[in-house]
Design a protein around this motif. Structure first.
Motif, PDB file in Angstrom:
ATOM      1  N   LEU A 142      -8.520  20.899 -78.305  1.00  0.00           N
ATOM      2  CA  LEU A 142      -8.924  19.618 -77.722  1.00  0.00           C
ATOM      3  C   LEU A 142      -8.608  19.569 -76.225  1.00  0.00           C
ATOM      4  CD1 LEU A 142      -7.793  17.160 -80.533  1.00  0.00           C
ATOM      5  CD2 LEU A 142     -10.098  17.982 -80.052  1.00  0.00           C
ATOM      6  N   THR A 143      -7.487  20.162 -75.826  1.00  0.00           N
ATOM      7  CA  THR A 143      -7.128  20.201 -74.406  1.00  0.00           C
ATOM      8  C   THR A 143      -8.142  21.009 -73.611  1.00  0.00           C
ATOM      9  OG1 THR A 143      -4.781  19.985 -74.938  1.00  0.00           O
ATOM     10  CG2 THR A 143      -5.331  20.841 -72.769  1.00  0.00           C
ATOM     11  N   GLU A 144      -8.557  22.152 -74.152  1.00  0.00           N
ATOM     12  CA  GLU A 144      -9.544  22.979 -73.453  1.00  0.00           C
ATOM     13  C   GLU A 144     -10.890  22.264 -73.363  1.00  0.00           C
ATOM     14  OE1 GLU A 144     -10.018  27.038 -74.433  1.00  0.00           O
ATOM     15  OE2 GLU A 144      -7.880  27.426 -74.740  1.00  0.00           O
ATOM     16  N   VAL A 145     -11.286  21.599 -74.446  1.00  0.00           N
ATOM     17  CA  VAL A 145     -12.563  20.867 -74.424  1.00  0.00           C
ATOM     18  C   VAL A 145     -12.494  19.721 -73.422  1.00  0.00           C
ATOM     19  CG1 VAL A 145     -14.165  19.482 -75.785  1.00  0.00           C
ATOM     20  CG2 VAL A 145     -13.112  21.515 -76.794  1.00  0.00           C
ATOM     21  N   GLU A 146     -11.376  19.024 -73.389  1.00  0.00           N
ATOM     22  CA  GLU A 146     -11.217  17.922 -72.434  1.00  0.00           C
ATOM     23  C   GLU A 146     -11.299  18.432 -71.000  1.00  0.00           C
ATOM     24  OE1 GLU A 146      -8.178  14.147 -71.693  1.00  0.00           O
ATOM     25  OE2 GLU A 146      -7.517  15.899 -72.839  1.00  0.00           O
ATOM     26  N   HIS A 147     -10.711  19.599 -70.757  1.00  0.00           N
ATOM     27  CA  HIS A 147     -10.761  20.162 -69.411  1.00  0.00           C
ATOM     28  C   HIS A 147     -12.197  20.525 -69.024  1.00  0.00           C
ATOM     29  CE1 HIS A 147      -9.436  22.258 -65.830  1.00  0.00           C
ATOM     30  NE2 HIS A 147     -10.102  23.343 -66.212  1.00  0.00           N
ATOM     31  N   VAL A 148     -12.967  21.088 -69.965  1.00  0.00           N
ATOM     32  CA  VAL A 148     -14.365  21.414 -69.693  1.00  0.00           C
ATOM     33  C   VAL A 148     -15.157  20.139 -69.421  1.00  0.00           C
ATOM     34  CG1 VAL A 148     -16.469  22.383 -70.678  1.00  0.00           C
ATOM     35  CG2 VAL A 148     -14.304  23.558 -70.986  1.00  0.00           C
ATOM     36  N   PHE A 149     -14.908  19.090 -70.209  1.00  0.00           N
ATOM     37  CA  PHE A 149     -15.591  17.816 -69.976  1.00  0.00           C
ATOM     38  C   PHE A 149     -15.309  17.304 -68.565  1.00  0.00           C
ATOM     39  CE2 PHE A 149     -16.277  16.009 -74.543  1.00  0.00           C
ATOM     40  CZ  PHE A 149     -17.063  17.105 -74.827  1.00  0.00           C
ATOM     41  N   TRP A 150     -14.041  17.329 -68.170  1.00  0.00           N
ATOM     42  CA  TRP A 150     -13.660  16.811 -66.854  1.00  0.00           C
ATOM     43  C   TRP A 150     -14.287  17.632 -65.731  1.00  0.00           C
ATOM     44  CZ3 TRP A 150     -10.630  19.398 -63.170  1.00  0.00           C
ATOM     45  CH2 TRP A 150     -10.242  18.628 -62.058  1.00  0.00           C
ATOM     46  N   ARG A 151     -14.246  18.969 -65.869  1.00  0.00           N
ATOM     47  CA  ARG A 151     -14.784  19.840 -64.829  1.00  0.00           C
ATOM     48  C   ARG A 151     -16.298  19.676 -64.703  1.00  0.00           C
ATOM     49  NH1 ARG A 151     -13.121  25.059 -66.564  1.00  0.00           N
ATOM     50  NH2 ARG A 151     -15.117  25.197 -67.641  1.00  0.00           N
ATOM     51  N   THR A 152     -16.983  19.539 -65.852  1.00  0.00           N
ATOM     52  CA  THR A 152     -18.438  19.391 -65.830  1.00  0.00           C
ATOM     53  C   THR A 152     -18.848  18.023 -65.292  1.00  0.00           C
ATOM     54  OG1 THR A 152     -18.541  20.824 -67.779  1.00  0.00           O
ATOM     55  CG2 THR A 152     -20.516  19.571 -67.235  1.00  0.00           C
ATOM     56  N   ALA A 153     -18.055  16.989 -65.630  1.00  0.00           N
ATOM     57  CA  ALA A 153     -18.372  15.645 -65.136  1.00  0.00           C
ATOM     58  C   ALA A 153     -18.244  15.569 -63.621  1.00  0.00           C
ATOM     59  CB  ALA A 153     -17.452  14.621 -65.800  1.00  0.00           C
ATOM     60  N   ARG A 154     -17.298  16.320 -63.054  1.00  0.00           N
ATOM     61  CA  ARG A 154     -17.112  16.288 -61.602  1.00  0.00           C
ATOM     62  C   ARG A 154     -18.342  16.807 -60.855  1.00  0.00           C
ATOM     63  NH1 ARG A 154     -11.799  18.744 -59.161  1.00  0.00           N
ATOM     64  NH2 ARG A 154     -12.946  17.969 -57.327  1.00  0.00           N
ATOM     65  N   ARG A 155     -19.013  17.778 -61.434  1.00  0.00           N
ATOM     66  CA  ARG A 155     -20.189  18.315 -60.740  1.00  0.00           C
ATOM     67  C   ARG A 155     -21.495  17.727 -61.275  1.00  0.00           C
ATOM     68  NH1 ARG A 155     -19.001  23.218 -63.952  1.00  0.00           N
ATOM     69  NH2 ARG A 155     -20.771  23.619 -65.335  1.00  0.00           N
TER      70      ARG A 155
ATOM     71  N   VAL B 119     -18.342  25.042 -76.825  1.00  0.00           N
ATOM     72  CA  VAL B 119     -18.699  24.067 -75.803  1.00  0.00           C
ATOM     73  C   VAL B 119     -19.341  24.812 -74.647  1.00  0.00           C
ATOM     74  CG1 VAL B 119     -17.891  22.244 -74.279  1.00  0.00           C
ATOM     75  CG2 VAL B 119     -16.764  22.606 -76.478  1.00  0.00           C
ATOM     76  N   LEU B 120     -20.631  24.516 -74.415  1.00  0.00           N
ATOM     77  CA  LEU B 120     -21.396  25.129 -73.335  1.00  0.00           C
ATOM     78  C   LEU B 120     -21.548  24.123 -72.215  1.00  0.00           C
ATOM     79  CD1 LEU B 120     -24.201  26.580 -75.628  1.00  0.00           C
ATOM     80  CD2 LEU B 120     -22.320  27.892 -74.646  1.00  0.00           C
ATOM     81  N   ALA B 121     -21.198  24.532 -70.999  1.00  0.00           N
ATOM     82  CA  ALA B 121     -21.323  23.643 -69.840  1.00  0.00           C
ATOM     83  C   ALA B 121     -22.354  24.207 -68.876  1.00  0.00           C
ATOM     84  CB  ALA B 121     -19.977  23.501 -69.137  1.00  0.00           C
ATOM     85  N   SER B 122     -23.204  23.314 -68.321  1.00  0.00           N
ATOM     86  CA  SER B 122     -24.228  23.742 -67.368  1.00  0.00           C
ATOM     87  C   SER B 122     -24.589  22.559 -66.486  1.00  0.00           C
ATOM     88  CB  SER B 122     -25.471  24.272 -68.089  1.00  0.00           C
ATOM     89  OG  SER B 122     -26.014  23.278 -68.940  1.00  0.00           O
ATOM     90  N   ASP B 123     -25.273  22.854 -65.399  1.00  0.00           N
ATOM     91  CA  ASP B 123     -25.696  21.778 -64.501  1.00  0.00           C
ATOM     92  C   ASP B 123     -26.743  20.881 -65.151  1.00  0.00           C
ATOM     93  OD1 ASP B 123     -23.990  22.700 -62.548  1.00  0.00           O
ATOM     94  OD2 ASP B 123     -25.506  24.022 -61.663  1.00  0.00           O
TER      95      ASP B 123
ATOM     96  N   LEU C  71     -24.513  16.051 -74.088  1.00  0.00           N
ATOM     97  CA  LEU C  71     -24.118  14.775 -73.500  1.00  0.00           C
ATOM     98  C   LEU C  71     -23.624  14.966 -72.080  1.00  0.00           C
ATOM     99  CD1 LEU C  71     -20.585  13.732 -74.731  1.00  0.00           C
ATOM    100  CD2 LEU C  71     -21.501  16.028 -75.042  1.00  0.00           C
ATOM    101  N   GLU C  72     -23.618  13.852 -71.365  1.00  0.00           N
ATOM    102  CA  GLU C  72     -22.924  13.809 -70.079  1.00  0.00           C
ATOM    103  C   GLU C  72     -21.468  13.471 -70.391  1.00  0.00           C
ATOM    104  OE1 GLU C  72     -24.921  11.041 -67.612  1.00  0.00           O
ATOM    105  OE2 GLU C  72     -26.744  12.267 -67.394  1.00  0.00           O
ATOM    106  N   PRO C  73     -20.552  14.362 -70.070  1.00  0.00           N
ATOM    107  CA  PRO C  73     -19.206  14.261 -70.655  1.00  0.00           C
ATOM    108  C   PRO C  73     -18.301  13.199 -70.055  1.00  0.00           C
ATOM    109  CG  PRO C  73     -19.335  16.133 -69.162  1.00  0.00           C
ATOM    110  CD  PRO C  73     -20.724  15.564 -69.242  1.00  0.00           C
TER     111      PRO C  73
END
Length: 409
Positions: free
Chosen positions: A246-259, A317-321, A365-367
């Motif tokens: 959950l911590t790793e997923v939360e970090h990915v959400f935060w990093r992706t939301a910033r960009r 969890v896949l993150a992209s622009d 989703l937009e995280p």
């Protein structure tokens, strides 16, 4: 020294330098005591072999004669003592067998003391009297070889699976020792064939000993990793689980939301993970999890988060622009490769076929402001719904029919 003999010893030196580079790389990568011991073993023992060939005097004629006398008289026994001590540690030390430990530790200490005495004597002896001292050195250097051979034979009889291969290495070492000291003593009647065989036996010993050392060090590191009982990772797969996931997923959400990007959360639910539990051989689910984890990681790539929400549910969890072609390709790979059939081995060492029955739930989703646990739970519900639809669409077996006891009359 003839040109062909120089070529033989130079080839041996090249092989030793290559093994030294491999040992150095392992030491820098793992930074463990075992890898450092292996590096010291290759460097010091290899140096003692090169000194006995006479190659340093050929390449550097200005080397002091007294220095070379001291090195030839002491470096071999010093390397033998060190190799014997390291061999005892490689065989498990006192925790595995006290007799082998005493044989290697006490024997290594005795040879070390003799090596220091030979160094002191060689620094004072007349060069004309050096050949008898070198003959004594050769005799002393055969002692750790004999003790090491006895130690590995006993370890092999006690069940060490690698000791028999180390025994082959000790035989090569014995032949190499005899050949190298014959070269140092300039024994008459020996030619290029003898030196070629000596070089081959020397490289064979170092190759066998280094390979076995690296193999056991890797095994010990794996045991150390498992013994730490890291609660943040699932033991069979090494994937993050629980709060760590959950911590790793939360970090990915935060990093992706910033960009300003989007995240795609995928849950892969394996409904029949414990299908073979009643078959011969318990614990087959660990083999299945290990294989499926490798498939998920390979299909998803190494730039995304892969974890195990619970034993039946993988999370990716896949993150992209933006939602792009690469994301759809990753989803296609996950669906097509993870559910392929595989085989697991039961307690009777018989392979049992297993076909994962998998449901995949996907949420994009937009995280920003999203809760990782809520998103994962929603994706898992979709995966469970897909599993239910697949179960409803296939024929029902007799083991899946709900039954209830009849009324007593």
């Amino acid at each position: 020294m003839p040109v062909f003999e120089i070529a033989v010893w130079s080839a041996m030196l090249g092989g030793l330098l290559t093994l030294s580079a491999v040992a150095l790389g392992d030491a820098l990568a793992s930074r463990s005591t075992g890898s450092v011991r292996n590096l010291l073993f290759v460097l010091i023992t290899g140096a003692s072999c090169v000194v006995m060939t006479g190659l340093p005097e050929v390449f550097f004629p200005e080397l002091p004669e007294r220095l070379m006398m001291v090195l030839k008289a002491s470096l071999g026994p010093l390397a033998g003592a060190m190799a014997l001590y390291f061999l005892g540690n490689w065989l498990g030390g006192v925790r595995e067998d006290a007799l082998v430990h005493n044989l290697t530790a006490l024997g290594g200490t005795a040879v070390l003391l003799v090596a220091l005495a030979l160094a002191a004597v060689s620094s004072q002896v007349d060069p004309m009297d050096f050949p008898p001292l070198l003959m004594l050195t050769a005799t002393v250097n055969l002692v750790p070889v004999l003790l090491g051979l006895l130690a590995v034979i006993r370890a092999a009889k006690l069940g060490d699976p690698l000791a028999r291969w180390m025994g082959v290495g000790m035989v090569c070492l014995a032949a190499a020792t005899v050949g190298l000291y014959a070269r140092g003593l300039s024994v008459p009647g020996l030619g290029l064939g003898t030196w070629l065989a000596t070089a081959v036996f020397t490289l064979a010993y170092f190759l066998i000993a280094s390979a076995l050392g690296l193999l056991r060090n890797r095994y010990n590191r794996e045991l150390a990793r498992l013994s730490r009982l890291d609660k943040a990772a699932e033991p069979a797969t090494g994937l993050p689980t629980g709060a760590a996931l959950l911590t790793e997923v939360e970090h990915v959400f935060w990093r992706t939301a910033r960009r300003g990007g989007v995240c795609t959360v995928v849950c892969l639910h394996v409904s029949n993970l414990y299908e073979l539990t009643d078959a011969p051989g318990q614990g087959t689910e660990h083999q299945i999890l290990t294989t499926l984890a490798a498939r998920v990681r390979r299909a998803a790539g190494f730039r995304c988060v892969v974890g195990l929400y619970h034993p039946r549910c993988f999370v990716v969890v896949l993150a992209s622009d933006k939602l792009n072609k690469a994301t759809f390709e990753a989803l296609t790979r996950l669906r097509s490769t993870v559910a392929l059939p595989l085989s697991v081995m039961d307690a009777k060492h018989i392979y049992q076929p297993f076909t994962p029955q998998m449901g995949m739930g996907v949420i994009t989703l937009e995280p920003e402001g999203s809760s990782p646990m809520e998103v994962i739970n929603q994706a898992e519900r979709r995966a469970l719904a897909e599993v239910g639809e697949a179960r409803d669409s296939r024929p029902i077996s007799q083991h899946e029919i709900d039954t209830a006891p009849g009324e007593l009359v």
